[in-house]
Design a protein around this motif. Structure first.
Motif, PDB file in Angstrom:
ATOM      1  N   GLU A 137      78.380   7.094  37.333  1.00  0.00           N
ATOM      2  CA  GLU A 137      77.626   8.133  36.632  1.00  0.00           C
ATOM      3  C   GLU A 137      78.479   8.627  35.475  1.00  0.00           C
ATOM      4  N   ALA A 138      77.901   8.720  34.304  1.00  0.00           N
ATOM      5  CA  ALA A 138      78.623   9.227  33.132  1.00  0.00           C
ATOM      6  C   ALA A 138      78.742  10.744  33.218  1.00  0.00           C
ATOM      7  N   SER A 139      79.922  11.257  32.934  1.00  0.00           N
ATOM      8  CA  SER A 139      80.099  12.711  32.867  1.00  0.00           C
ATOM      9  C   SER A 139      79.913  13.203  31.432  1.00  0.00           C
ATOM     10  N   ARG A 140      80.164  12.318  30.468  1.00  0.00           N
ATOM     11  CA  ARG A 140      79.916  12.608  29.045  1.00  0.00           C
ATOM     12  C   ARG A 140      79.400  11.338  28.397  1.00  0.00           C
ATOM     13  N   LEU A 141      78.491  11.505  27.430  1.00  0.00           N
ATOM     14  CA  LEU A 141      77.919  10.365  26.717  1.00  0.00           C
ATOM     15  C   LEU A 141      77.876  10.694  25.229  1.00  0.00           C
ATOM     16  N   TYR A 142      78.337   9.746  24.417  1.00  0.00           N
ATOM     17  CA  TYR A 142      78.344   9.899  22.956  1.00  0.00           C
ATOM     18  C   TYR A 142      77.611   8.734  22.321  1.00  0.00           C
ATOM     19  N   ASN A 143      76.799   9.022  21.285  1.00  0.00           N
ATOM     20  CA  ASN A 143      76.234   7.928  20.498  1.00  0.00           C
ATOM     21  C   ASN A 143      77.239   7.621  19.401  1.00  0.00           C
ATOM     22  N   ILE A 144      77.453   6.351  19.133  1.00  0.00           N
ATOM     23  CA  ILE A 144      78.535   5.933  18.242  1.00  0.00           C
ATOM     24  C   ILE A 144      78.031   5.238  16.985  1.00  0.00           C
ATOM     25  N   THR A 145      77.252   4.188  17.144  1.00  0.00           N
ATOM     26  CA  THR A 145      76.819   3.401  15.982  1.00  0.00           C
ATOM     27  C   THR A 145      75.622   2.541  16.377  1.00  0.00           C
ATOM     28  N   VAL A 146      75.151   1.733  15.440  1.00  0.00           N
ATOM     29  CA  VAL A 146      74.064   0.786  15.679  1.00  0.00           C
ATOM     30  C   VAL A 146      74.465  -0.548  15.068  1.00  0.00           C
ATOM     31  N   HIS A 147      74.272  -1.626  15.841  1.00  0.00           N
ATOM     32  CA  HIS A 147      74.580  -2.971  15.362  1.00  0.00           C
ATOM     33  C   HIS A 147      73.320  -3.835  15.403  1.00  0.00           C
ATOM     34  N   PRO A 148      72.937  -4.450  14.295  1.00  0.00           N
ATOM     35  CA  PRO A 148      71.787  -5.356  14.313  1.00  0.00           C
ATOM     36  C   PRO A 148      72.204  -6.766  14.745  1.00  0.00           C
ATOM     37  N   PHE A 149      71.276  -7.471  15.406  1.00  0.00           N
ATOM     38  CA  PHE A 149      71.474  -8.894  15.688  1.00  0.00           C
ATOM     39  C   PHE A 149      70.108  -9.566  15.746  1.00  0.00           C
ATOM     40  N   TYR A 150      70.091 -10.851  15.460  1.00  0.00           N
ATOM     41  CA  TYR A 150      68.844 -11.597  15.327  1.00  0.00           C
ATOM     42  C   TYR A 150      68.566 -12.409  16.584  1.00  0.00           C
ATOM     43  N   LEU A 151      67.337 -12.299  17.112  1.00  0.00           N
ATOM     44  CA  LEU A 151      66.874 -13.120  18.226  1.00  0.00           C
ATOM     45  C   LEU A 151      65.886 -14.135  17.655  1.00  0.00           C
ATOM     46  N   HIS A 152      66.364 -15.348  17.414  1.00  0.00           N
ATOM     47  CA  HIS A 152      65.531 -16.351  16.743  1.00  0.00           C
ATOM     48  C   HIS A 152      64.290 -16.733  17.545  1.00  0.00           C
ATOM     49  N   ALA A 153      64.379 -16.768  18.866  1.00  0.00           N
ATOM     50  CA  ALA A 153      63.221 -17.149  19.684  1.00  0.00           C
ATOM     51  C   ALA A 153      62.082 -16.146  19.545  1.00  0.00           C
ATOM     52  N   GLN A 154      62.416 -14.885  19.301  1.00  0.00           N
ATOM     53  CA  GLN A 154      61.397 -13.845  19.172  1.00  0.00           C
ATOM     54  C   GLN A 154      61.165 -13.436  17.723  1.00  0.00           C
ATOM     55  N   GLN A 155      61.894 -14.022  16.809  1.00  0.00           N
ATOM     56  CA  GLN A 155      61.839 -13.663  15.388  1.00  0.00           C
ATOM     57  C   GLN A 155      61.938 -12.149  15.211  1.00  0.00           C
ATOM     58  N   THR A 156      62.946 -11.599  15.869  1.00  0.00           N
ATOM     59  CA  THR A 156      63.137 -10.153  15.864  1.00  0.00           C
ATOM     60  C   THR A 156      64.588  -9.817  15.552  1.00  0.00           C
ATOM     61  N   VAL A 157      64.773  -8.853  14.676  1.00  0.00           N
ATOM     62  CA  VAL A 157      66.085  -8.263  14.491  1.00  0.00           C
ATOM     63  C   VAL A 157      66.141  -7.078  15.451  1.00  0.00           C
ATOM     64  N   GLN A 158      66.988  -7.196  16.437  1.00  0.00           N
ATOM     65  CA  GLN A 158      67.153  -6.129  17.425  1.00  0.00           C
ATOM     66  C   GLN A 158      68.264  -5.200  16.954  1.00  0.00           C
TER      67      GLN A 158
END
Length: 154
Positions: free
Chosen positions: A66-87
């Protein structure tokens, strides 16, 4: 047409023990994607779920912690070619309290608590190595300092 959407979370679980942090790394099981690879906690954001809810759920499911503290840090894009989606992988840092006893799920076969530098050398994905360095840069003093109100989720 290629779609861009937030789809996953990467959660770096940290034990802030003295004199240096310990970072949880998990090894993928043989019957899963990327067998044998070492990674951080990673999982999909479910329908109707906020990214921070997904992060906390994935920490519980993949480590039993269980997390006692949680921080949002950044966002990283990556490509899923099978779904033609940038996640978009939304990156979080989760701090846990001692004793931090890990109970891995079926998608992993091993775990280790490593120093930051050892974790960096173990991670397969470059984005994980970049993310942990950003986490250290932002949270090295134990909190986010003047940006705590922006980054801290829990």
């Amino acid at each position: 047409m290629t779609e861009i959407k937030p789809g996953v979370v990467d959660v770096f679980v940290i034990r802030p023990v003295h004199p240096e942090w310990k970072v949880l790394v998990l090894q993928r099981a043989a019957e899963t994607r990327c067998p044998g690879a070492w990674e951080t906690i990673h999982g999909r954001i479910e329908e109707g779920e906020r990214p921070e809810q997904a992060a906390l759920r994935e920490v519980r499911e993949e480590s039993g912690l269980e997390a006692s503290r949680l921080y949002n840090i950044t966002v990283h894009p990556f490509y899923l070619h099978a779904q033609q989606t940038v996640q978009l992988a939304i990156v979080f840092a989760a701090f846990v309290e001692e004793p931090a006893e890990v109970a891995i799920g079926p998608e992993h076969c091993a775990h280790a608590w490593l120093s930051v530098e050892a974790a960096i050398s173990r991670f397969v994905w470059p984005r994980e190595r970049v993310s942990i360095r950003e986490i250290v840069s932002l949270l090295a003093t134990g909190d986010a300092g003047p940006v705590e109100d922006v980054l801290r989720v829990l």
